[in-house]
Design a protein around this motif. Structure first.
Motif, mmCIF file in Angstrom:
data_model
loop_
_atom_site.group_PDB
_atom_site.id
_atom_site.type_symbol
_atom_site.label_atom_id
_atom_site.label_comp_id
_atom_site.label_asym_id
_atom_site.label_seq_id
_atom_site.Cartn_x
_atom_site.Cartn_y
_atom_site.Cartn_z
ATOM 1 N N SER A 33 0.826 -1.197 0.000
ATOM 2 C CA SER A 33 0.000 0.000 0.000
ATOM 3 C C SER A 33 0.866 1.255 0.000
ATOM 4 N N ASN A 34 0.293 2.347 -0.458
ATOM 5 C CA ASN A 34 0.945 3.661 -0.468
ATOM 6 C C ASN A 34 2.203 3.715 -1.334
ATOM 7 N N VAL A 36 5.226 0.613 -8.029
ATOM 8 C CA VAL A 36 5.905 1.501 -8.966
ATOM 9 C C VAL A 36 6.842 2.449 -8.220
ATOM 10 N N ILE A 37 6.419 2.905 -7.072
ATOM 11 C CA ILE A 37 7.190 3.832 -6.242
ATOM 12 C C ILE A 37 7.591 3.083 -4.975
ATOM 13 N N PRO A 38 8.843 3.199 -4.518
ATOM 14 C CA PRO A 38 9.193 2.536 -3.259
ATOM 15 C C PRO A 38 8.286 3.016 -2.127
ATOM 16 N N ALA A 39 7.779 2.078 -1.333
ATOM 17 C CA ALA A 39 6.916 2.427 -0.209
ATOM 18 C C ALA A 39 7.712 3.222 0.817
ATOM 19 N N PRO A 40 7.072 4.218 1.428
ATOM 20 C CA PRO A 40 7.783 4.968 2.465
ATOM 21 C C PRO A 40 8.035 4.068 3.669
ATOM 22 N N HIS A 44 2.089 13.746 4.772
ATOM 23 C CA HIS A 44 2.653 14.710 3.841
ATOM 24 C C HIS A 44 2.330 16.156 4.244
ATOM 25 N N ILE A 45 1.420 16.354 5.190
ATOM 26 C CA ILE A 45 1.093 17.695 5.693
ATOM 27 C C ILE A 45 1.818 17.970 7.013
ATOM 28 N N GLU A 46 1.780 16.995 7.912
ATOM 29 C CA GLU A 46 2.433 17.147 9.225
ATOM 30 C C GLU A 46 3.150 15.837 9.538
ATOM 31 N N GLU A 85 0.888 6.725 12.524
ATOM 32 C CA GLU A 85 0.936 7.891 11.639
ATOM 33 C C GLU A 85 -0.193 7.782 10.640
ATOM 34 N N ASN A 86 -0.562 8.885 10.026
ATOM 35 C CA ASN A 86 -1.629 8.922 9.036
ATOM 36 C C ASN A 86 -0.991 9.018 7.651
ATOM 37 N N ARG A 87 -1.116 7.954 6.860
ATOM 38 C CA ARG A 87 -0.567 7.942 5.502
ATOM 39 C C ARG A 87 -1.617 8.228 4.437
ATOM 40 N N LYS A 88 -2.806 8.574 4.837
ATOM 41 C CA LYS A 88 -3.882 8.826 3.869
ATOM 42 C C LYS A 88 -3.465 9.931 2.904
#
Length: 93
Positions: A22-23, A28-32, A67-69, A86-89
């Motif tokens: 997820s995320n 395609v993009i490495p997951a954080p 990505h905001i805080e 943490e919130n990854r939404k």
């Protein structure tokens, strides 16, 4: 990079920090890195760890998207166990 640093992906039993999941745009993009990994890296490589905020009082909390805080919340459940949240939404929005 994560596999070179011996970081285990929390979503698999493999020793790779990226891949499908997820995320990360279906691989395609490495997951954080997950909160536990980010915390361990900060402990090892940084003297300033303002990323972790410990919640010690009960109540209602609002977690803004990462990505905001960029904050990880720590909730101790015993002397040796805790949750990291943490919130990854909206990470890829």
């Amino acid at each position: 990079v994560g596999s070179e640093m011996c970081i285990r992906d929390s979503n698999t039993t493999e020793h790779y920090a990226c891949g499908y999941g997820s995320n990360n745009g279906n691989g395609v993009i490495p997951a954080p890195p997950n909160p536990w990994t980010r915390n361990k890296l900060l402990e090892q490589y940084s003297s300033n760890n303002e990323l972790i905020h410990t919640i010690s009082t009960s109540g209602k909390y609002t977690l803004k998207p990462r990505h905001i805080e960029d904050i990880i919340y720590k909730i101790n459940i015993s002397e040796s166990e805790y949750y990291l949240i943490e919130n990854r939404k909206g990470y890829l929005s």
